[in-house]
Design a protein around this motif. Structure first.
Motif, short mmCIF file in Angstrom:
data_model
loop_
_atom_site.label_atom_id
_atom_site.label_comp_id
_atom_site.label_asym_id
_atom_site.label_seq_id
_atom_site.Cartn_x
_atom_site.Cartn_y
_atom_site.Cartn_z
N PRO A 1 -26.51 4.91 5.64
CA PRO A 1 -27.36 4.44 4.55
C PRO A 1 -27.87 5.33 3.37
CG PRO A 1 -27.90 3.84 6.75
CD PRO A 1 -26.75 4.95 7.08
N PHE A 2 -27.99 4.88 2.23
CA PHE A 2 -28.72 5.62 1.16
C PHE A 2 -29.77 4.60 0.44
CE2 PHE A 2 -28.35 6.38 -3.55
CZ PHE A 2 -28.85 7.62 -3.73
N GLY A 3 -30.83 5.26 0.40
CA GLY A 3 -31.99 4.28 -0.23
C GLY A 3 -32.16 4.78 -1.74
N PHE A 4 -32.58 3.85 -2.45
CA PHE A 4 -32.76 4.23 -4.00
C PHE A 4 -33.83 2.99 -4.52
CE2 PHE A 4 -29.14 1.54 -3.90
CZ PHE A 4 -28.97 0.75 -5.17
N PRO A 5 -34.54 3.42 -5.66
CA PRO A 5 -35.36 2.24 -6.36
C PRO A 5 -34.52 1.26 -7.10
CG PRO A 5 -35.40 4.35 -7.58
CD PRO A 5 -34.74 4.80 -6.37
N GLY A 6 -34.75 0.19 -6.73
CA GLY A 6 -34.19 -1.21 -7.47
C GLY A 6 -34.49 -1.32 -8.94
N GLU A 7 -35.20 -0.54 -9.29
CA GLU A 7 -35.21 -0.41 -11.08
C GLU A 7 -34.32 0.44 -11.82
OE1 GLU A 7 -38.74 1.52 -9.34
OE2 GLU A 7 -37.94 -0.49 -9.15
N ALA A 8 -33.91 1.47 -10.85
CA ALA A 8 -32.98 2.59 -11.47
C ALA A 8 -31.78 1.78 -12.13
CB ALA A 8 -32.62 3.50 -10.31
N ARG A 9 -31.27 2.24 -13.25
CA ARG A 9 -30.08 1.89 -13.83
C ARG A 9 -28.92 2.66 -12.98
NH1 ARG A 9 -32.79 2.78 -18.99
NH2 ARG A 9 -31.73 4.75 -18.71
N VAL A 10 -27.91 2.01 -12.14
CA VAL A 10 -27.06 2.68 -11.53
C VAL A 10 -25.58 2.46 -12.08
CG1 VAL A 10 -26.13 2.95 -9.29
CG2 VAL A 10 -28.57 2.50 -9.47
N THR A 11 -24.88 3.25 -12.41
CA THR A 11 -23.38 3.07 -12.65
C THR A 11 -22.46 3.72 -11.56
OG1 THR A 11 -23.33 5.25 -14.01
CG2 THR A 11 -23.85 3.14 -15.25
N VAL A 12 -21.36 2.80 -11.40
CA VAL A 12 -20.44 3.65 -10.37
C VAL A 12 -19.11 3.80 -10.90
CG1 VAL A 12 -21.82 1.93 -8.88
CG2 VAL A 12 -19.85 1.02 -9.86
N ALA A 13 -18.44 4.76 -9.96
CA ALA A 13 -17.11 4.78 -10.44
C ALA A 13 -16.42 4.82 -8.94
CB ALA A 13 -16.83 6.32 -10.89
N LEU A 14 -15.31 3.87 -8.90
CA LEU A 14 -14.73 3.64 -7.64
C LEU A 14 -13.93 4.95 -7.27
CD1 LEU A 14 -13.48 0.00 -8.29
CD2 LEU A 14 -15.32 0.67 -6.90
N ALA A 15 -13.95 5.05 -5.99
CA ALA A 15 -13.28 6.07 -5.36
C ALA A 15 -11.77 5.65 -5.17
CB ALA A 15 -14.05 6.50 -4.16
N GLY A 16 -11.57 4.70 -4.95
CA GLY A 16 -10.18 3.67 -4.83
C GLY A 16 -10.04 2.14 -5.17
N GLY A 17 -9.85 1.57 -4.31
CA GLY A 17 -9.97 0.11 -4.64
C GLY A 17 -11.13 -0.53 -4.48
N ALA A 18 -10.89 -1.97 -4.20
CA ALA A 18 -12.36 -2.63 -3.89
C ALA A 18 -12.95 -2.09 -2.57
CB ALA A 18 -11.97 -4.12 -3.67
N THR A 19 -14.17 -2.24 -2.56
CA THR A 19 -15.00 -1.93 -1.29
C THR A 19 -16.08 -3.31 -0.99
OG1 THR A 19 -17.23 -1.13 -2.50
CG2 THR A 19 -15.34 0.42 -2.08
N ARG A 20 -16.68 -3.14 0.08
CA ARG A 20 -17.60 -4.11 0.51
C ARG A 20 -18.82 -3.24 0.87
NH1 ARG A 20 -16.13 -9.14 4.21
NH2 ARG A 20 -15.30 -9.82 2.09
N ASP A 21 -20.01 -3.48 0.74
CA ASP A 21 -21.33 -2.75 1.07
C ASP A 21 -22.04 -3.62 1.66
OD1 ASP A 21 -23.06 -3.23 -1.34
OD2 ASP A 21 -21.36 -2.24 -2.17
N PHE A 22 -23.09 -3.25 2.36
CA PHE A 22 -24.12 -4.07 2.89
C PHE A 22 -25.69 -3.44 1.87
CE2 PHE A 22 -27.96 -4.33 6.15
CZ PHE A 22 -27.57 -5.61 6.53
N ASN A 23 -26.62 -4.40 1.71
CA ASN A 23 -27.52 -4.18 1.07
C ASN A 23 -28.85 -4.80 1.59
OD1 ASN A 23 -26.43 -3.06 -1.75
ND2 ASN A 23 -25.19 -4.90 -0.80
#
Length: 186
Positions: free
Chosen positions: A87-109
């Motif tokens: 698990p990784f926690g962060f504030p919901g108002e943060a602007r978050v950009t992502v760079a995929l490490a491979g193909g598609a992923t599935r995550d729990f929120n």
């Protein structure tokens, strides 16, 4: 016992429309994106789309499947969400950009309304990890199987808390369960 099946939850667009998620549970029931107390969903990330912003919300994300991605938060922090079930926690108002490490992923929120409730995702990997607490609101079977009284959760199934806590629970060897605990602040 209320059992939810991920495949029965319709895929809906993210709040920003740039991805898809399947909502497992929300409190209060039928709450929208701006008025939930807590919310649990499983998202599909198949592009480098930025995350939706949720002001006043604390978020916890857990990689379920895939190679994951690198998260860049607008406060300068970066996080590699590449280890499953960490698990990784962060504030919901943060602007978050992502760079995929491979193909598609599935995550729990897990999302909780800051100042009103606290939330935590505990990871169960062994039979002796299994403890349904008073604040446990949802159990998500990610791998293997979890027996709860007369019901069996398979991968993608979730138990949603009702008035009764299961009298019997057993996590099969090799299983992984995400236990969502939510408690009021104060």
């Amino acid at each position: 016992m209320p059992i939810l099946r991920l495949h029965d939850c319709p895929a809906r667009p993210w709040k920003n429309g740039l991805g898809r998620t399947r909502e497992l549970a929300v409190e209060p029931p039928a709450a929208g994106m701006d008025d939930f107390l807590w919310r649990v969903s499983v998202a599909e990330v198949d592009s480098a789309a930025p995350f939706s912003a949720f002001a006043g919300v604390d978020r916890t994300i857990v990689l379920l499947e895939g190679a994951g991605f690198a998260m860049a938060l607008d406060d300068g922090r970066t996080h590699a969400l590449t280890e499953p079930f960490a698990p990784f926690g962060f504030p919901g108002e943060a602007r978050v950009t992502v760079a995929l490490a491979g193909g598609a992923t599935r995550d729990f929120n897990l999302m909780v309304r800051r100042g009103r409730v606290r939330g935590r995702v505990a990871i169960w990997r062994r039979a002796d990890d299994v403890r349904v607490l008073a604040e446990t609101v949802l159990l998500y079977c990610a791998r293997g199987r979890l027996e709860l009284d007369d019901d069996v959760l398979q991968p993608g199934d979730a138990w949603l808390r009702s008035a009764t806590i299961p009298a019997h629970s057993h996590l099969a060897p090799g299983g992984v369960v995400l236990a969502v605990n939510v408690s009021p602040v104060g």
